[in-house]
Design a protein around this motif. Structure first.
Motif, PDB file in Angstrom:
ATOM      1  N   ALA A  24       5.744   0.121  10.244  1.00 22.65           N
ATOM      2  CA  ALA A  24       4.446   0.774  10.039  1.00 22.65           C
ATOM      3  C   ALA A  24       4.611   2.279   9.848  1.00 22.65           C
ATOM      4  N   ALA A  25       5.526   2.876  10.607  1.00 26.26           N
ATOM      5  CA  ALA A  25       5.766   4.313  10.466  1.00 26.26           C
ATOM      6  C   ALA A  25       6.349   4.624   9.087  1.00 26.26           C
ATOM      7  N   ASN A  26       7.288   3.814   8.643  1.00 24.37           N
ATOM      8  CA  ASN A  26       7.882   4.024   7.323  1.00 24.37           C
ATOM      9  C   ASN A  26       6.885   3.769   6.197  1.00 24.37           C
ATOM     10  N   TYR A  27       5.876   2.937   6.477  1.00 25.18           N
ATOM     11  CA  TYR A  27       4.838   2.673   5.485  1.00 25.18           C
ATOM     12  C   TYR A  27       3.708   3.704   5.559  1.00 25.18           C
ATOM     13  N   ALA A  28       3.865   4.692   6.455  1.00 28.08           N
ATOM     14  CA  ALA A  28       2.874   5.760   6.629  1.00 28.08           C
ATOM     15  C   ALA A  28       1.495   5.195   6.981  1.00 28.08           C
ATOM     16  N   CYS A  29       1.489   4.138   7.786  1.00 32.91           N
ATOM     17  CA  CYS A  29       0.222   3.547   8.222  1.00 32.91           C
ATOM     18  C   CYS A  29      -0.286   4.315   9.434  1.00 32.91           C
ATOM     19  N   ALA A  80       0.831  -1.212   0.000  1.00 34.72           N
ATOM     20  CA  ALA A  80       0.000   0.000   0.000  1.00 34.72           C
ATOM     21  C   ALA A  80       0.861   1.255   0.000  1.00 34.72           C
ATOM     22  N   ALA A  81       2.053   1.141   0.575  1.00 41.04           N
ATOM     23  CA  ALA A  81       2.976   2.287   0.604  1.00 41.04           C
ATOM     24  C   ALA A  81       3.743   2.432  -0.703  1.00 41.04           C
ATOM     25  N   GLY A  82       3.619   1.450  -1.590  1.00 43.91           N
ATOM     26  CA  GLY A  82       4.314   1.507  -2.874  1.00 43.91           C
ATOM     27  C   GLY A  82       5.807   1.268  -2.759  1.00 43.91           C
ATOM     28  N   LEU A  83       6.207   0.492  -1.763  1.00 44.98           N
ATOM     29  CA  LEU A  83       7.629   0.244  -1.539  1.00 44.98           C
ATOM     30  C   LEU A  83       7.995  -1.187  -1.901  1.00 44.98           C
ATOM     31  N   SER A  84       9.196  -1.388  -2.376  1.00 42.25           N
ATOM     32  CA  SER A  84       9.706  -2.721  -2.653  1.00 42.25           C
ATOM     33  C   SER A  84      10.333  -3.281  -1.377  1.00 42.25           C
ATOM     34  N   THR A  85      10.676  -4.567  -1.396  1.00 39.45           N
ATOM     35  CA  THR A  85      11.363  -5.148  -0.241  1.00 39.45           C
ATOM     36  C   THR A  85      12.717  -4.480  -0.042  1.00 39.45           C
ATOM     37  N   ARG A  86      13.342  -4.108  -1.143  1.00 38.78           N
ATOM     38  CA  ARG A  86      14.631  -3.406  -1.051  1.00 38.78           C
ATOM     39  C   ARG A  86      14.454  -2.052  -0.359  1.00 38.78           C
TER      40      ARG A  86
END
Length: 283
Positions: free
Chosen positions: A62-67, A24-30
Motif C-alpha cells: 500500500a505504501a509503494n502504491y501511494a495509497c 491506480a498507482a500505474g504499476l505493473s506486476t513486475r
C-alpha cells in the motif's frame, strides 16, 4: 508456499482490491514485485487469491502504491488476518460454491438490504416455503439434494440469532407475498413468519403494493451487503448461471441510489405489517 485450491469470495475480494490499488498507482506486476523484492508470479498469486498476504507485506504494498486511505488499508489488513472457518465451510463440496460465498458475505456484513419481487427473501423464508421453492425450481434433484439446500438456507438465519445480529432491511413487492409457493397453508404460514420477524429491532420490512402509480423498478431485485467500510460493500444479483457478485465502486453507488429510490416509494414498516396481515387473512 501451498496454493489455495479454491479461494473464498472474501479472499478474492482482498485480492481484487490489492490489484485495484496497483492499477491506480500505474504499476505493473513486475514493478510491484521489484518494490517488494519478490517475483512477479508471487504478486500474481496474491492478486488472484491463490496465496494470502501478511499485514507487513500488505502495508508495504500500500505504501509503494501511494495509497493514503488509511481506513481502507486497515480494513484490508483485517481481511488478510481473518482466519474464520465458518459453518458454511462444512458444506464445501456438497453445495454450489455461490451458496457458501453468500453465507460468508452475510457473516461479515455490517448490514444487509434486500429488494425482492418474485419470492419472499431467503432469510425470511420458512422451511416449508423453501422446500417447495427449491423442489419446483430443481425438479430433477433428489429429495436429499433439495434437503441440503433447504438446510443451508435455514442455517443462514444465524446472522439474526447471534448476540450482534446483522441489521436487515427488505423491500418486498406484493407479487412476492401473493404467489402461493407450496399452496395456501404454506403461504399463510410464510406471511405469519414475515410478520413475526418484522417485529424484531434489527429487521425492517417494507412493501410495494400493486396499486403504486408510476413504478418501473421491477428490475431492481438485489442483495446489498455492507462491508467493513463503504468501499468494501457488495451487491449480489441473480445471473443466468447463478449469483453475480458486484463490487465496482460506480456500480455500488448506482445500487445504493436504486435501493433508496425503491425504499422511498414503499409502505412504511407499520403500514407494511398491516398490509401483510390483511393478505394473510385473505388466505
Amino acid at each position: 508456499m501451498v496454493l489455495r485450491r479454491e479461494p473464498t469470495a472474501r479472499q478474492m475480494r482482498l485480492a481484487v482490491e490489492l490489484r485495484r490499488l496497483r492499477d491506480a498507482a500505474g504499476l505493473s506486476t513486475r514493478d510491484a514485485a521489484a518494490l517488494l523484492g519478490v517475483s512477479s508470479a508471487q504478486i500474481s498469486q496474491i492478486e488472484t487469491g491463490l496465496t494470502g498476504v501478511s499485514e507487513k507485506r500488505l502495508r508495504h504494498l500500500a505504501a509503494n502504491y501511494a495509497c493514503a486511505d488509511g481506513e481502507l488499508i486497515d480494513a484490508l489488513v483485517d481481511m488478510a488476518k481473518d482466519r474464520t472457518r465458518g459453518w458454511w465451510e462444512e458444506r464445501r463440496g456438497q453445495l454450489p460454491t455461490p451458496f457458501l460465498e453468500l453465507a460468508e458475505l452475510e457473516h461479515h456484513a455490517r448490514f444487509r438490504r434486500d429488494v425482492e419481487f418474485l419470492h419472499v427473501p431467503g432469510l425470511l423464508q420458512t422451511e416449508d416455503y423453501a422446500q417447495a421453492l427449491f423442489s419446483y425450481v430443481n425438479p430433477e434433484f433428489p429429495a436429499s439434494e433439495v434437503g441440503r439446500w433447504v438446510e443451508h438456507r435455514m442455517k443462514r438465519k444465524v446472522i439474526f440469532e447471534r448476540p450482534d445480529p446483522v441489521p436487515y432491511e427488505t423491500v418486498i413487492h406484493e407479487a412476492a407475498l401473493r404467489i402461493r409457493v407450496g399452496g395456501r397453508a404454506t403461504t399463510r404460514a410464510q406471511l405469519t413468519r414475515v410478520l413475526e420477524l418484522s417485529e424484531a429491532d434489527h429487521v425492517t420490512v417494507r412493501v410495494i403494493p400493486f396499486d403504486l402509480d408510476d413504478f418501473g423498478g421491477a428490475g431492481s431485485t438485489m442483495v446489498y451487503a455492507g462491508g467493513a467500510i463503504p468501499k468494501l460493500d457488495t451487491v449480489v444479483r441473480d445471473g443466468p448461471n447463478g449469483p453475480v457478485f458486484i463490487d465496482a465502486e460506480a456500480q455500488l453507488i448506482r445500487y445504493q441510489a436504486l435501493f433508496r429510490r425503491v425504499e422511498a416509494v414503499s409502505l412504511e414498516p407499520e403500514r407494511a405489517r398491516d398490509f401483510i396481515h390483511r393478505l394473510a387473512k385473505e388466505l
